[in-house]
Design an enzyme around this catalytic site. Sequence first.
Site, short mmCIF file in Angstrom:
data_model
loop_
_atom_site.label_atom_id
_atom_site.label_comp_id
_atom_site.label_asym_id
_atom_site.label_seq_id
_atom_site.Cartn_x
_atom_site.Cartn_y
_atom_site.Cartn_z
N ASP A 168 19.57 -16.29 -24.23
CA ASP A 168 18.28 -15.82 -23.73
C ASP A 168 17.34 -16.84 -23.70
OD1 ASP A 168 17.99 -16.53 -26.45
OD2 ASP A 168 17.17 -14.28 -26.92
N ARG A 176 20.14 -10.38 -30.18
CA ARG A 176 18.78 -10.01 -30.22
C ARG A 176 18.05 -9.04 -29.21
NH1 ARG A 176 14.79 -14.91 -31.43
NH2 ARG A 176 15.67 -15.41 -29.39
O1 F6P Z 1 20.13 -15.59 -32.39
C1 F6P Z 1 21.35 -15.65 -32.96
C2 F6P Z 1 21.49 -14.55 -33.87
O2 F6P Z 1 22.76 -14.39 -34.02
C3 F6P Z 1 21.04 -13.34 -33.11
O3 F6P Z 1 22.06 -12.60 -32.25
C4 F6P Z 1 20.92 -12.11 -34.29
O4 F6P Z 1 19.98 -11.18 -34.13
C5 F6P Z 1 20.51 -13.23 -35.36
O5 F6P Z 1 20.69 -14.60 -35.00
C6 F6P Z 1 20.60 -13.07 -36.86
O6 F6P Z 1 20.08 -13.89 -37.72
P1 F6P Z 1 20.51 -14.17 -39.18
O7 F6P Z 1 21.43 -15.26 -39.04
O8 F6P Z 1 19.11 -14.64 -39.78
O9 F6P Z 1 21.08 -13.12 -39.76
#
Ligand code: F6P
Length: 363
Positions: free
Chosen positions: A144, A186
């Site tokens: 994205d 996301r």
């Molecule tokens: O941006 C990468 C991502 O894996 C997203 O797809 C997801 O919403 C987020 O990071 C999850 O973040 P964390 O590892 O902090 O739970």
Amino acid sequence: MATIKRIGVLTGGGDCPGLNAVIRAVTKTAMNEHKLEVYGVQDGFLGLIQNRMHLLQWNDVSNILTQGGTILGTSNQANPQRFAIERGGKTEWCNVTDRVLDHVRDNELDALVCIGGDGTMTGASNLVENGINCIGVPKTIDNDLEGCERTFGFDTAVHTAAECFDKIHTTAMSHHRVMVVEVMGRNAGWLALHTGVASGADIILIPEIPYDIDAICEVLRRRSKGGKRFSIVCVSEGAKPKGGDVVVQRRVETSPDPVRLGGIANKLVADIEERTKLDCRATVLGHIQRGGSPTPADRVLATQFGYHALDILMKGARGQLVVQQGGRLGEVPIQSVAGKQRKVPPDDPLVRTALAVGTSFGV
Ligand code: F6P
């Protein structure tokens, strides 16, 4: 043009497969072609704030091409412009950019290669404004990043998710169930769209096309009446109903983007069961999508990105993000993409293709 003798390299934000391939390409190209010293910064911007970095040797980056994760470590909670400091049991939010500038100067880094997504590019943009030359390399399983049609890590995540969907498929068939599977991404639906198409999902739900629960139930009932005794729904964690909102799992206040999405699959299962009485189950793929060895396509892309970053840096680029556009490598100013997210256009060719083969987007 400023002489470049020593550079730093860091990986910021959530990890993804291919980070090590970029670190390897950057370091080897820098040492081999340009006789530079490369400092590996630990844990992204956190290492810059805390002055944790070390000289990388050739052997440090050998044998890491196929390894998932990042040998440097990463953090998606260290923003120098808004850094959490505990004082007297209380959290204070401080701008520690000056500390970062001191550490870059003290270690005599002439430029930084920042491998990351939009949070990292926002941080890099701040450093560029403060006179530090940063070259960005676009990573994220979410695909994205504004201005870049393909980030490394995405292909591997689609591959991993599609393998999981294949497994879900067989159990769905055996039990005649509706299986709702939640993928990451996301606020962009790229991962769900590509995974759903690759897996032959019957319904794909993405943030860019808000869904209508009655339309979803209608598709499921029609399939059931037509003799299809199971259905697969691929839902993006950022999907939301028309007029409704996303499901937030938690907030991480120290993160540049504090919202952590998650839980939409469970909500959908409850809503569908209530309306249709069909037997439904939810699966949340979670961080498995960020793990493992990069696919060959991601290894190649990551290596090209790393090489290109060094190439443009040595040709005088300042504050540029390496991108792929129209299948070709190029670059755009980091400041032009910072804080922006690239979304799926509702008339994207892959959306039209999915519709043509009978996939529903729940509208
Ligand atoms: O941006 C990468 C991502 O894996 C997203 O797809 C997801 O919403 C987020 O990071 C999850 O973040 P964390 O590892 O902090 O739970």
